[in-house]
Scaffold this active site. Structure first.
Site, mmCIF file in Angstrom:
data_model
loop_
_atom_site.group_PDB
_atom_site.id
_atom_site.type_symbol
_atom_site.label_atom_id
_atom_site.label_comp_id
_atom_site.label_asym_id
_atom_site.label_seq_id
_atom_site.Cartn_x
_atom_site.Cartn_y
_atom_site.Cartn_z
ATOM 1 N N CYS A 10 1.167 -1.067 -0.101
ATOM 2 C CA CYS A 10 -0.102 0.496 -0.065
ATOM 3 C C CYS A 10 1.161 1.349 -0.294
ATOM 4 C CB CYS A 10 -0.698 -0.058 0.993
ATOM 5 S SG CYS A 10 -2.040 -1.518 1.649
ATOM 6 N N HIS B 14 -2.879 7.497 6.992
ATOM 7 C CA HIS B 14 -2.907 6.033 6.216
ATOM 8 C C HIS B 14 -4.407 5.862 6.828
ATOM 9 C CE1 HIS B 14 -2.289 2.502 4.651
ATOM 10 N NE2 HIS B 14 -2.913 1.826 4.969
ATOM 11 N N GLU C 242 -1.209 5.069 13.995
ATOM 12 C CA GLU C 242 -0.926 6.173 13.558
ATOM 13 C C GLU C 242 -1.188 8.276 14.381
ATOM 14 O OE1 GLU C 242 -1.348 8.626 8.901
ATOM 15 O OE2 GLU C 242 -3.008 6.836 9.594
ATOM 16 N N LYS D 48 -9.833 7.732 2.887
ATOM 17 C CA LYS D 48 -10.189 7.017 2.313
ATOM 18 C C LYS D 48 -11.623 6.537 3.267
ATOM 19 C CE LYS D 48 -5.650 3.520 2.958
ATOM 20 N NZ LYS D 48 -4.564 4.734 3.394
ATOM 21 N N HIS E 236 -9.799 2.021 -0.045
ATOM 22 C CA HIS E 236 -8.914 1.661 0.219
ATOM 23 C C HIS E 236 -7.607 0.832 -0.869
ATOM 24 C CE1 HIS E 236 -4.179 0.839 1.390
ATOM 25 N NE2 HIS E 236 -4.356 0.406 2.539
ATOM 26 N N PHE F 7 1.761 -3.257 3.825
ATOM 27 C CA PHE F 7 2.212 -4.958 4.658
ATOM 28 C C PHE F 7 4.033 -5.192 3.800
ATOM 29 C CE2 PHE F 7 -2.097 -7.889 4.164
ATOM 30 C CZ PHE F 7 -2.411 -6.488 4.225
#
Length: 416
Positions: free
Chosen positions: A165, A305, A316, A337, A342, A403
């Site tokens: 991502c 994010h 975060e 998002k 996403h 990831f």
């Protein structure tokens, strides 16, 4: 050495809430959700039966039917949004040096539909290997950058970054560095993804990563809300033309803003879970601030994010609070998002455009679908819940994490 300055001169978007730049920005500012029941396949037996699909997209409106059939949807998305960005930039390939214009794209997966279809077809057969001759070119992630460079005759560096991502941000960071180091005059950069197929939805369901709020898809992506239950899968892409300042000024280009810094780090913790204390997130933001030579107080907006996962959102926020200190309470935070879902490898590019437009238009897009405060998340921070906010945005920072523990941050500032 003296690093060259890099500016943004072109933007293009193909998203679940708008198929052009202007439609996308209007969708963000109005707080529109792109989540709908899945139409790509029969999802009735899946745990998650909705996603943020691109709507009303017909590739044959943008390219020849024969040409479109040689591309996976992720590459079609890349072609369409990069066409828009190049047109928006006013770059005339005849009047510039194409040897010094690159294409650096991002995609976390690449041709998932193509790979899935070929495997399904082989499994249904008698074991005789009958594969489409375009199987490999359609599937590989780097086909996107190759197709863009071929379409426009761009002979500078051309490749795709793959960091889950974080791929879209990594592509922009590479483009940024190629320009400021003097290797390119301009780079078409961004990212795209098309993973709303059985393998994509089933795979993320198996990880228990996605929301299962099937009864109300439009409110399923709810970053920082107490009742969030996972991310919503999105698709589409976005393109950005980054250009060396003198090159842009010499041709009279319109400048949206300046890209001034970038940071990267690794969690070194887990293949899918973020570090619980947000150490990697803090590091990449810190590196970006140092690279840009600005302090926390100089940042007015952070596009987080913010995936709407129980674990990811708080870490975060912890990282932002540690790094920014008191300045964290003076800036706006939002997760777009909540509207687009996403986009995986396309997320960084789509969210960078939100950050660029925030600077350009002095408007912070909202985090929609907030209903209940999470006691783990400081309510004193300004998450721009539910409604866009007008304010002066001199500088914005955009985070994407992938990831594998890949963390990236990019910073944009008003051009002066």
């Amino acid at each position: 050495m003296q690093l060259r300055r890099v500016v943004v001169t072109g933007l293009g978007a193909l998203t679940p809430i708008g198929n052009t730049l202007n439609e996308y920005w209007e969708g963000l500012v109005s707080g529109r959700s792109g989540a709908v029941p899945i139409t790509r396949f029969d999802a009735s037996k899946f745990k998650t039966r909705f996603a943020c699909e691109v709507k009303g997209f017909d590739p044959e409106q943008f390219m020849d039917r024969k040409e479109a059939r040689k591309m996976d949807p992720f590459a079609q998305f890349a072609i369409v949004c990069s066409d828009e960005a190049i047109k928006d930039s006013g770059l005339d390939i005849v009047r510039v040096d194409p040897d010094r214009i690159g294409v650096i794209w991002g995609s976390g997966i690449g041709g998932l539909k193509t790979f899935q279809e070929e495997c399904f077809n082989f499994a249904k057969g008698d074991g005789t290997p009958r594969f489409n001759p375009f199987f490999i070119p359609k599937m590989i992630a780097d086909s996107a950058s190759g197709l863009i460079s071929i379409r426009h005759g761009l002979r500078g560096p051309s490749y795709v970054t793959v960091s889950a991502c974080a791929s879209g941000n990594n592509s922009m960071i590479d483009a940024f560095n190629n320009i400021r180091l003097g290797l390119c005059d301009a780079v078409v950069t961004g990212g795209s993804e098309a993973a709303i197929y059985e393998a994509g939805v089933g795979g993320f369901n198996a990880l228990h990563a996605m929301s299962t709020r099937n009864e109300d898809p439009a409110t399923a992506s709810r970053p920082y809300d107490k009742d969030r239950d996972g991310f919503v899968l999105g698709e589409g892409g976005a393109a950005i033309v980054l250009e060396e300042l003198d090159h842009a000024v010499a041709r009279g280009a319109r400048i949206y803003c300046e890209m001034i810094g970038a940071g990267m780090s690794s969690d070194a913790y887990h293949i899918t879970a973020p570090h619980p204390d947000g150490i990697g997130a803090e590091l990449c933001m810190k590196h970006a601030l140092e690279d840009a030579r600005v302090s926390p107080i100089d940042i007015d907006y952070i596009n987080t994010h913010g995936t709407s996962t129980p674990i990811g959102d708080p870490q975060e926020v912890k990282a932002i609070q540690r790094l920014f200190g008191e300045a964290a309470y003076k800036l706006n935070i939002s997760s777009t998002k909540s509207m687009t879902g996403h986009l995986l490898g396309g997320a960084g590019a789509v969210e960078a455009i939100a950050s660029i437009m925030a600077v350009h238009a002095d408007t912070v897009p909202p985090t929609i679908n907030h209903y209940t405060d999470d006691p783990e998340i400081d309510p004193g921070l300004n998450f721009t819940f539910n409604t866009a906010e007008k304010r002066t945005v001199n500088a914005s920072l955009s985070n994407t994490f992938g990831f594998g523990g890949h963390n990236t941050s990019v910073i944009f500032r008003k051009y002066a």
